[in-house]
Design an enzyme around this catalytic site. Structure first.
Site, short mmCIF file in Angstrom:
data_model
loop_
_atom_site.label_atom_id
_atom_site.label_comp_id
_atom_site.label_asym_id
_atom_site.label_seq_id
_atom_site.Cartn_x
_atom_site.Cartn_y
_atom_site.Cartn_z
N CYS A 156 94.04 -21.48 -55.25
CA CYS A 156 92.65 -21.04 -55.05
C CYS A 156 92.01 -20.47 -56.32
CB CYS A 156 92.58 -20.03 -53.92
SG CYS A 156 93.77 -18.69 -54.10
N HIS A 249 86.82 -15.48 -55.10
CA HIS A 249 87.46 -15.18 -56.40
C HIS A 249 86.44 -15.36 -57.53
CE1 HIS A 249 91.11 -15.06 -54.24
NE2 HIS A 249 91.69 -16.17 -54.64
#
Ligand code: NAP
Length: 357
Positions: A156, A249
């Protein structure tokens, strides 16, 4: 397009819950079987996720009374067209589980890291390296399958900078320094299950920096001799820290080029970039994959995480760097674009290209 019967392995987890939520109204994929560990098997989905449903939208009604199956009970998966897999098992156990499904001719679209370094397992960001699916016939040969195979998503963390670097490869990327500020859902946590993150930053995420430096090279690698040969450049140096953010993120990126582009050329490359998912109008594809924000205080997790249903990648603060050439901030939703959403998009690409038929 035919409708495909789909299983979700690890359906009770952070990523699994996203799959359950995303597939409620999918035009091509119908979730008909939910799998977890033997601890959850036999419970209804609603019972199994009680107190740990972490998605902002309510538990979809279709899933509530589905009875969870034990993922180890492979015969119960008979009749599925393919499965999504997101489990928190060790590397060897995960590999064995995924291969067991592939060997009974059920393709596996995986979020797990176990097979990311296997040369004939494609690791695909659909907008970036769709051509890597060409290794699937070689993998089928190794596994002695006709239909079954494994395709994986990358880590990710990468989704917040690799898609932004990709259109800049035309300028020759020499080196990259990246620091990722990663959300707690990436550790399968919420604020109640990770109270130690409040008012804090944790400067270590096991294995993450190695993945962040190495996986982009496979993604930018070439199909050769039945596998993917990783690229040998650029050099990437990564630092990954956990921050008190629920989802999304952020990446602070510095980049040095062979041929230094202008700021306008970089922004134009981002704004005009589109990949196979956009060309094929795949159901989960963002219309605009890469978004550039001119405001100095963007992108922010709270504002950008749901951009294009969490499938877009955002950038901002592009400016000159005294050590490298340029620096910028990247952002992506880790459990949507970075996990379940990215895997659904990959499955759509596989379906559109006939790999499930
Ligand atoms: P998680 O929240 O801890 O969920 C783990 C899932 O695995 C649960 O459904 C659990 O079922 C199941 N499980 C555990 N042992 C099992 C077994 N023996 N057999 C079958 N299922 C088993 O983990 P997660 O955050 O969703 O992560 C899952 C995978 O996705 C990991 O490989 C992770 O690295 C990867 N990933 C996560 C993210 C993210 O942002 N979270 C992003 C990209 C990739 P029970 O409920 O029955 O225990």
């Amino acid at each position: 397009m035919k409708r495909y019967s789909v299983g979700i392995i690890g359906a009770t987890g952070t990523v699994g819950q996203r799959f359950v939520s995303l597939l409620g109204h999918h035009p091509w994929f119908e979730p008909v079987a939910l799998f977890a560990s033997s601890r959850s098997a036999g419970k209804t989905y609603e019972e199994a996720v009680e107190g740990r449903w972490a998605i902002p939208s309510p538990l979809p009604s279709y899933a509530k009374n589905m009875v969870l199956l034990d993922a180890a009970d492979i015969p119960s998966a008979k009749g599925l067209d393919f499965v999504f897999c997101a489990v928190n098992l060790g590397k060897e156990e995960t590999k064995a589980l995924e291969e067991a499904y592939a060997r009974v001719e059920i393709p596996v679209v995986s979020n797990n890291s176990a097979h990311r370094n296997t040369p004939d397992v494609p690791m695909v960001i659909p907008e970036v390296n769709p051509e890597h699916l060409e290794v699937i016939p070689f993998q089928r040969k190794r596994l002695h399958t006709k239909r079954g195979f494994i395709a994986v998503k990358s880590n990710c963390s990468l989704q917040s900078y690799v898609p932004l670097l990709h259109p800049l490869k035309e300028f020759g990327i020499r080196s990259v320094s990246v620091c990722t500020y990663q959300a707690i859902s990436g550790a399968g946590k919420t604020f109640s299950s990770m109270p130690e993150i409040l008012d804090n930053v944790i400067p270590y995420i096991g294995g993450e920096e190695e993945k962040s430096e190495k996986e982009p090279l496979k993604i930018w690698g070439t199909v050769k001799g039945g596998g993917i040969e990783p690229a040998t450049s650029p050099i990437i140096s990564a630092q990954c820290v956990r921050v008190p953010v629920s989802d999304g993120h952020t990446a602070a990126v510095s980049v040095k080029f062979e041929r230094r582009p202008s700021r306008e050329e970089i922004i134009r490359a981002w704004k005009t970039f589109e990949g196979e998912p956009q060309k094929l109008s795949l159901p989960s594809a963002p219309k605009q994959f890469l978004h550039y924000f001119e405001e100095d205080d963007r992108p922010q997790p709270k504002l950008e995480r749901m951009l294009e249903n969490g499938m877009a990648v955002s950038a901002g603060r592009l400016r000159e760097d005294p050590l490298f050439d340029y620096k910028f901030i990247g952002f992506s939703h880790n459990t949507l674009r970075g996990a379940a959403g990215g895997a659904v998009l990959l499955a759509e690409l596989l379906a559109a290209k006939g790999y499930f038929d």
